[in-house]
Write a protein that holds these residues in place. Structure first.
Motif, PDB file in Angstrom:
ATOM      1  N   ILE A  16       0.821  -1.208   0.000  1.00 11.64           N
ATOM      2  CA  ILE A  16       0.000   0.000   0.000  1.00 11.64           C
ATOM      3  C   ILE A  16       0.854   1.257   0.000  1.00 11.64           C
ATOM      4  N   SER A  17       2.035   1.202   0.621  1.00 12.34           N
ATOM      5  CA  SER A  17       2.885   2.395   0.673  1.00 12.34           C
ATOM      6  C   SER A  17       3.420   2.786  -0.697  1.00 12.34           C
ATOM      7  N   HIS A  18       3.402   1.853  -1.639  1.00 13.10           N
ATOM      8  CA  HIS A  18       3.815   2.157  -3.011  1.00 13.10           C
ATOM      9  C   HIS A  18       2.624   2.556  -3.870  1.00 13.10           C
ATOM     10  N   PHE A  19       1.543   1.798  -3.783  1.00 12.25           N
ATOM     11  CA  PHE A  19       0.398   2.037  -4.657  1.00 12.25           C
ATOM     12  C   PHE A  19      -0.542   3.117  -4.127  1.00 12.25           C
ATOM     13  N   GLU A  20      -0.528   3.368  -2.809  1.00  7.62           N
ATOM     14  CA  GLU A  20      -1.369   4.413  -2.220  1.00  7.62           C
ATOM     15  C   GLU A  20      -0.532   5.253  -1.256  1.00  7.62           C
TER      16      GLU A  20
END
Length: 232
Positions: A16-20
């Protein structure tokens, strides 16, 4: 879609830290990163192990997202899958696992040939490689010490994903040669006595426990689930 493809998709959604990058959950991973920055002012924190008391506590998700937010600071980061029993890093980052840590430690491959770049700038991963018959012996070997010496000359942070500490001795062995360890506990899931036992095991080996991450803690008045970094 095959079962392997379904698992790969499920694992990658955990990044999630990459995509959001603007999500509240990602912000909590950044809070963990900030705590590490403060902790490293007085002492070196280059090699960091992430473990849990038991399976299903979210340690692999935590270490993957921590690696991402560290790399987002334009730091050179290496994530090593040292869970040589049930590895998942290759699923999370969609990598082949034909060559990895076990190949490097047994001198079947050089590190340069086994390491892989990811879709995240500044972040490389080293998958587990083929599952060996003797994981604990490999992680406690002189070859492992030489490996750590090599990769710390190349990266600013080296993160290790390890098996749950109460299941096998692997994490305890590796914790003794890392600069610090992070314990992941799951809200409503991790047994309190189990978490205390992990802390005792780390202390016995003179390993440094940097803190704990409380995973899947529901926050009132929010539709999100937060991941909290809490220094001890």
């Amino acid at each position: 879609m095959s079962r392997a493809s379904q698992r790969a998709n499920q694992e990658q959604r955990k990044l999630i830290s990459h995509f959001e990058p603007k999500s509240p959950i990602t912000e909590q991973y950044r809070a963990i990163r900030t705590n590490l920055d403060y902790a490293s002012i007085e002492e070196k924190l280059q090699t960091i192990l992430v473990t849990s008391a038991g399976p299903g506590d979210g340690k692999s998700t935590t270490v993957a997202n921590l690696a991402v937010v560290l790399a987002q600071q334009e730091k050179r980061v290496l994530l090593v899958d040292a869970d040589l029993r049930k590895p998942t890093v290759h699923y999370t980052f969609r990598q082949f696992n034909h060559r990895g840590l076990t190949n490097v430690l047994t001198q079947q491959s050089s590190f340069a040939d086994a390491v892989a770049t990811t879709q995240v700038p500044h972040l490389d991963v080293l998958t587990s490689g083929p599952i060996p018959p003797n994981p604990s012996e490999l992680l406690g070997s002189h070859a492992m010490s030489r490996f750590i010496e090599e990769v710390t000359s190349l990266y600013e942070y080296v993160l290790f994903d390890t098996p749950p500490m109460l299941a096998v001795a692997d994490a305890q062995i590796l914790a003794n040669v890392c600069d610090g360890s992070i314990l992941v506990v799951r809200s409503g899931g991790t047994d309190r006595q189990g978490a205390i036992k992990v802390k005792e095991l780390l202390a016995q080996g003179k390993a440094k426990l940097l803190g704990a991450v409380l995973n899947e803690k529901a926050v009132k008045n929010s539709s999100y689930y937060y991941y909290y970094g809490e220094s001890k």
